[in-house]
Design a protein around this motif. Structure first.
Motif, PDB file in Angstrom:
ATOM      1  N   SER A  19      19.539  75.884 -17.678  1.00 18.30           N
ATOM      2  CA  SER A  19      18.087  75.759 -17.696  1.00 18.30           C
ATOM      3  C   SER A  19      17.454  76.786 -16.774  1.00 18.30           C
ATOM      4  N   GLN A  20      18.172  77.129 -15.688  1.00 16.32           N
ATOM      5  CA  GLN A  20      17.639  78.115 -14.767  1.00 16.32           C
ATOM      6  C   GLN A  20      17.668  79.513 -15.379  1.00 16.32           C
ATOM      7  N   ASP A  21      18.613  79.752 -16.279  1.00 21.06           N
ATOM      8  CA  ASP A  21      18.729  81.059 -16.905  1.00 21.06           C
ATOM      9  C   ASP A  21      17.953  81.151 -18.214  1.00 21.06           C
ATOM     10  N   MET A  22      17.553  80.015 -18.780  1.00 22.73           N
ATOM     11  CA  MET A  22      16.851  80.029 -20.056  1.00 22.73           C
ATOM     12  C   MET A  22      15.472  80.682 -19.896  1.00 22.73           C
ATOM     13  N   PRO A  23      15.154  81.635 -20.735  1.00 23.46           N
ATOM     14  CA  PRO A  23      13.820  82.246 -20.679  1.00 23.46           C
ATOM     15  C   PRO A  23      12.729  81.192 -20.794  1.00 23.46           C
ATOM     16  N   HIS A  24      11.623  81.416 -20.101  1.00 18.93           N
ATOM     17  CA  HIS A  24      10.547  80.423 -20.059  1.00 18.93           C
ATOM     18  C   HIS A  24      10.047  80.072 -21.458  1.00 18.93           C
ATOM     19  N   GLU A  25       9.964  81.071 -22.316  1.00 22.46           N
ATOM     20  CA  GLU A  25       9.463  80.826 -23.671  1.00 22.46           C
ATOM     21  C   GLU A  25      10.382  79.873 -24.423  1.00 22.46           C
ATOM     22  N   GLN A  26      11.703  80.081 -24.284  1.00 22.28           N
ATOM     23  CA  GLN A  26      12.658  79.197 -24.945  1.00 22.28           C
ATOM     24  C   GLN A  26      12.608  77.790 -24.350  1.00 22.28           C
ATOM     25  N   LEU A  27      12.484  77.710 -23.026  1.00 23.79           N
ATOM     26  CA  LEU A  27      12.420  76.414 -22.361  1.00 23.79           C
ATOM     27  C   LEU A  27      11.230  75.600 -22.860  1.00 23.79           C
ATOM     28  N   MET A  28      10.072  76.247 -22.941  1.00 28.36           N
ATOM     29  CA  MET A  28       8.876  75.544 -23.393  1.00 28.36           C
ATOM     30  C   MET A  28       8.994  75.157 -24.867  1.00 28.36           C
ATOM     31  N   ALA A  29       9.558  76.059 -25.677  1.00 31.54           N
ATOM     32  CA  ALA A  29       9.717  75.759 -27.103  1.00 31.54           C
ATOM     33  C   ALA A  29      10.663  74.583 -27.304  1.00 31.54           C
ATOM     34  N   GLN A  30      11.728  74.530 -26.490  1.00 34.50           N
ATOM     35  CA  GLN A  30      12.696  73.442 -26.587  1.00 34.50           C
ATOM     36  C   GLN A  30      12.051  72.109 -26.215  1.00 34.50           C
ATOM     37  N   LEU A  31      11.325  72.091 -25.125  1.00 33.98           N
ATOM     38  CA  LEU A  31      10.714  70.841 -24.660  1.00 33.98           C
ATOM     39  C   LEU A  31       9.602  70.381 -25.597  1.00 33.98           C
ATOM     40  N   GLN A  32       8.815  71.311 -26.098  1.00 35.63           N
ATOM     41  CA  GLN A  32       7.711  70.950 -26.995  1.00 35.63           C
ATOM     42  C   GLN A  32       8.222  70.431 -28.333  1.00 35.63           C
ATOM     43  N   ALA A  33       9.423  70.881 -28.721  1.00 36.22           N
ATOM     44  CA  ALA A  33       9.993  70.452 -30.008  1.00 36.22           C
ATOM     45  C   ALA A  33      10.799  69.160 -29.891  1.00 36.22           C
TER      46      ALA A  33
END
Length: 342
Positions: free
Chosen positions: A19-33
């Protein structure tokens, strides 16, 4: 259970790092989905928790999911596109649902292209499902209603090291060389609590752990382990084995560490290989113990072969007709013996 918890902690630690290495865009997309029926933690975004939610179908899974927990629901079917959106899945738990072979559409499991651990325990399967994820390493199908292993179902599954089929309805004609073909790197198989009357055929030479408890096996062929040189753990508790069903040197495997023959019909202690460290013979019909008879080395040679001397450390004999004390010749042979339960 302890192994499962340890692995869960390990994956949690790995997930936090990811999670620390995941790009912010991917992190937000994952959580929003994250499906509204499920829980997704910002500290472990690669995991989606949907257990015990009363689900009847698999929700749309976020694209960066590695670990998916769907156990304890009411899922009856897996359409072919169930996991299409989650191509990065590594670990899927579908235990305690209502899945049937008819409900799993062809291609639904095969679409899990990167899954290495698949749990489909306590469902309503009658056959090993096919086709399976191509990169599977662990497959757990215990406590279903499986009576058939289709020929060729494991062809190409050369990464599979663990196969758990305990608590099903498998008979001898279901476990054959043809049905297990393809399991070239299998290390552990669990066929306990089935309906086997004979030792299973077709196990690969890579086998190290074989679990056959609670069947109706009454004999072991003399050459059975000739093609299984790596067996270290063998469990045959709760079967119908008598002395006539165990050839004298059948357990003479150089790497055998743990042999369990509890709750059978033995009247004598079988041959003990020098490598063996634990021997379970409780609840048989054994009346006496003669250390000289069961010692894998001649009494006069014990001091001469110190490096290859018997390694037995634990011996369980309770539930037989043996009376204390422990024979002195038993202790003279097995000098590393630390516990004897009578």
């Amino acid at each position: 259970m302890e192994t499962f918890l340890l692995l869960s902690v390990l994956f949690l630690a790995v997930g936090v790092a990811l999670s620390q290495d995941m790009p912010h865009e991917q992190l937000m997309a994952q959580l929003q989905a994250c499906p509204k029926e499920c829980h997704c933690s910002p500290s472990f975004p690669n995991a989606v928790y949907c257990e015990n939610k009363g689900l009847k179908r698999v929700p749309v899974i976020p694209p960066y999911t590695w670990y998916l927990y769907l156990q304890s629901n009411d899922i009856e079917a897996l359409p072919e596109d169930s996991f299409r959106n989650a191509s990065q899945l590594r670990w899927v738990n579908l235990n305690r649902n209502r899945l049937t072979n008819e409900g799993i559409q062809e291609g639904a499991l095969r679409a899990m292209a990167n899954v290495v651990h698949l749990y489909v325990e306590e469902n309503q399967l009658t056959s090993v499902p096919s086709p399976l994820p191509p990169k599977l390493e662990h497959l757990r199908l215990s406590r279903n209603r499986i009576s058939k292993i289709p020929a060729g179902v494991f062809v190409g599954m050369d990464r599979l090291t663990l196969l758990d089929l305990q608590g099903n309805k498998l008979q001898d004609d279901a476990v054959t060389e043809m049905s297990l073909k393809g399991l070239t790197n299998l290390v552990q198989i669990n066929l306990a609590k089935n309906q086997l009357g004979a030792m299973p055929l077709g196990l690969p030479p890579t086998m190290a752990q074989i679990y056959l408890d609670s069947n109706s096996i009454d004999k072991i062929p003399a050459e059975y382990f000739k093609g299984l040189p790596k067996v270290a753990f063998l469990r045959l508790n709760n079967n119908k084995l008598g002395n006539g069903g165990i050839p004298k040197n059948v357990f003479n495997i150089s790497g055998m560490l743990d042999l369990q023959l509890s709750y059978n019909e033995l009247t004598e202690i079988p041959y003990v290989p020098a490598s063996l460290e634990q021997l379970h013979l409780d609840h048989n019909k054994i009346k006496s113990v003669n250390g000289s008879d069961i010692c894998p080395l001649p009494a006069g040679a014990l001091d001469d072969y110190a490096e290859s001397s018997p390694r037995l450390r634990y011996l369980r004999l309770d539930g037989n007709e043996i009376q204390p004390p422990i024979p002195r010749d038993l202790m003279m042979c097995f000098k590393l013996l630390r516990a004897v339960v009578i």
